[in-house]
Write an enzyme that holds these catalytic residues in place. Structure first.
Site, mmCIF file in Angstrom:
data_model
loop_
_atom_site.group_PDB
_atom_site.id
_atom_site.type_symbol
_atom_site.label_atom_id
_atom_site.label_comp_id
_atom_site.label_asym_id
_atom_site.label_seq_id
_atom_site.Cartn_x
_atom_site.Cartn_y
_atom_site.Cartn_z
ATOM 1 N N GLY A 84 7.041 7.047 -0.775
ATOM 2 C CA GLY A 84 5.904 6.129 -0.767
ATOM 3 C C GLY A 84 5.797 5.419 0.569
ATOM 4 O O GLY A 84 6.436 5.788 1.552
ATOM 5 N N GLY A 112 5.190 1.247 2.231
ATOM 6 C CA GLY A 112 5.085 -0.178 1.984
ATOM 7 C C GLY A 112 4.575 -0.896 3.205
ATOM 8 O O GLY A 112 4.167 -0.277 4.188
ATOM 9 N N ASP A 117 9.960 -11.992 -1.662
ATOM 10 C CA ASP A 117 8.809 -11.183 -2.084
ATOM 11 C C ASP A 117 9.122 -10.486 -3.403
ATOM 12 O O ASP A 117 8.844 -9.307 -3.583
ATOM 13 C CB ASP A 117 8.444 -10.163 -1.008
#
Length: 509
Positions: A23, A25, A138
């Site tokens: 993925g 980010g 986060d």
């Protein structure tokens, strides 16, 4: 799920052969690899715009060292990193399973017992993280992985590395909308209780599939967070009191992680069957896919085919030619139409146009701090002016259309300068306003209302910026706009430029 490498992906990082894409980010791309003993790893490769920043590298190395001290059953350990490599990277244990965000979106809210186990496990992870003097900063559903033997918290502490100079960005929010503690949203220092706030927001999301602060704009969520306006409709009664205390605006009113664990039936013990059948099936499919990739031979270790490197060079050269040609045309047009101010140095003229501009787990990580991506397109019928502005030591008067350098007008809305060897700042001076500039968060679509709300809630008079930073501003006359920094030459000089858009409206309803 995993995806195959394309011809733009590297084949090896830090001595690890990359096997698949996991993925992307806010900080970079994430890939699957395997340690020599066969342990699956998630390799995060930092974006070039961060890698080129010496200040980022220093912060990144510091945060990596701190994060490597964290261990525990419910964290994905940071195993190795290359903060000084030409392209910085880090390697964590790969956790087989979807993020909590993807799991809830795909299969719906968690059953009560599963949600309680999840909450207690995340609280246990936070205990381990905080015991090493690390704050996640986060924590969100995108940074929690659902595994067969319990959840894992990922990316702890590293978010701080993208925060550019805390002393100058004390009012710039770093985090994910809907899960950001009020003190963080207001630009104050994050504390362990800030992670507990995020845990409360995660607990509500896990149990209901909704955000406690709505799904509106980034700015509207920040307003509700800072005003303590959580909507806990549909929250199970067994969790409501705990979640309400976690979401307290006052950090001292939030429970400790030990209290959270106690209220969720004590030490978490995820056992077989702790997850709904659909999620168990999902994890089984991911496990089979991982085994299939592990059994295949690794691809060649070449970083990139030569033809692609040449192609990217040609594309970049072509793009530079287009930009240069456009800049010349705009400058000629301005010089031809600048009779209202004949005494100005042509180097100080601003470009103008009369035409509106039109996990690490295998999923993308949640939102991050100010995005280096190209500016989004504004709503065309609201644009009053768009073009290139040149920012120098005299600043830019954004209340003139087109914006001009006019130090004698008594209004200097924007100026850019170098505060030290590493940081550039945008100063916003809007008629004595205390809040006239604010970073546009990654993924946010610029609009008059979004920029107005951001400036009203988390605005400041000074922002730390870098090339490709996107920020909102409000002028002395109340107009709002946004700009993308396109060039920083250093110091208060005439060489700093930005592509800006100003909306011709003071109505923000």
């Amino acid at each position: 799920m995993l995806s195959t490498l394309n011809n733009r992906d590297p084949r090896e990082i830090g001595g690890y052969r990359l096997r698949a894409r996991l993925g992307a980010g806010g900080m970079g791309e994430v890939y699957l690899s395997f340690a020599p003993g066969g342990r699956p790893l998630a390799i995060k490769v930092i974006r070039p715009e961060y890698a080129d920043d010496p200040a980022f590298r220093a912060r990144f190395a510091h945060e990596v060292r701190a994060a490597q001290e964290v261990s525990g059953r419910y964290t994905a350990p940071l195993l190795e990193a290359g903060p000084d490599a030409p392209v910085p990277w880090l390697a964590t244990a790969y956790v087989i399973g979807p993020t909590l965000l993807d799991a809830v979106r795909a299969y719906g809210p968690l059953p009560l017992s599963t949600a309680q186990t999840l909450i207690a496990a995340i609280a246990s992870a936070l205990q381990n993280i905080h015991s090493c003097d690390v704050i996640h900063r986060d924590l969100s559903p995108g940074n929690v992985i659902i595994a067969a033997d319990g959840p894992r918290v990922i990316d702890f502490g590293i978010a701080r590395a993208t925060d550019i100079t805390k002393s100058l960005m004390t009012r710039t929010p770093i985090g994910t909308p809907g899960f950001m503690a009020p003190e963080v949203a207001l630009g104050r220092e994050a504390v362990p209780a800030s992670d507990v706030f995020a845990l409360g927001a995660i607990a509500y999301f896990a149990a209901t599939g909704r955000s406690a602060y709505g799904d509106g704009t980034f700015a509207s969520q920040l307003l509700r967070i800072t005003n303590g306006e959580a909507d806990l409709t549909g929250c199970p009664q067994e969790l409501r009191s705990l979640i309400e205390r976690c979401l307290s605006v006052d950090p001292t009113g939030r429970p400790t992680t030990a209290e959270v664990i106690a209220e969720c039936a004590g030490t978490p013990r995820p056992a077989e069957g702790w997850l709904p059948p659909a999620m168990t099936t999902d994890i089984a499919a991911r496990t089979a896919e991982l085994a299939r990739i592990a059994a295949q031979p690794a691809p060649p270790a070449e970083v990139l085919p030569r033809r692609n490197s040449a192609l990217r060079w040609l594309i970049a050269a072509g793009a530079a030619t287009v930009v240069l040609t456009a800049a010349i045309l705009v400058t000629v047009k301005l010089l031809a139409g600048s009779t209202a101010d004949p005494g100005r140095d042509p180097e100080e003229l601003a470009g103008s146009s009369s035409t509106p501009a039109a996990q690490v787990s295998g999923t993308a990580a949640a939102a991050s701090p100010p995005s280096p991506s190209p500016s989004p397109s504004p709503t065309a019928d609201e644009v009053g002016w768009t073009g290139v502005i040149r920012i120098n030591r005299d600043g830019i008067d954004m209340d003139r259309i087109p914006p001009t350098v006019d130090p004698n007008a008594g209004v200097i809305d924007l100026e850019l300068g170098l505060t030290n060897d590493l940081e550039s700042t945008i100063d916003g001076i809007g008629g004595g306003r205390e809040t006239s500039v604010a970073h546009l968060p990654a993924g946010a679509q610029p609009s008059p209302r979004t920029c107005h709300d951001l400036i009203s809630t988390v605005g400041t008079t000074r922002l730390v910026v870098q090339k490709n930073s996107i920020f909102c501003f409000q002028t002395e006359k109340g107009l709002v706009g946004y700009a993308t920094i396109t060039k920083i030459s250093g110091g208060f000089t005439a060489g700093n430029t930005a592509k800006a858009t100003v909306w011709a409206t003071t109505e923000f309803a």
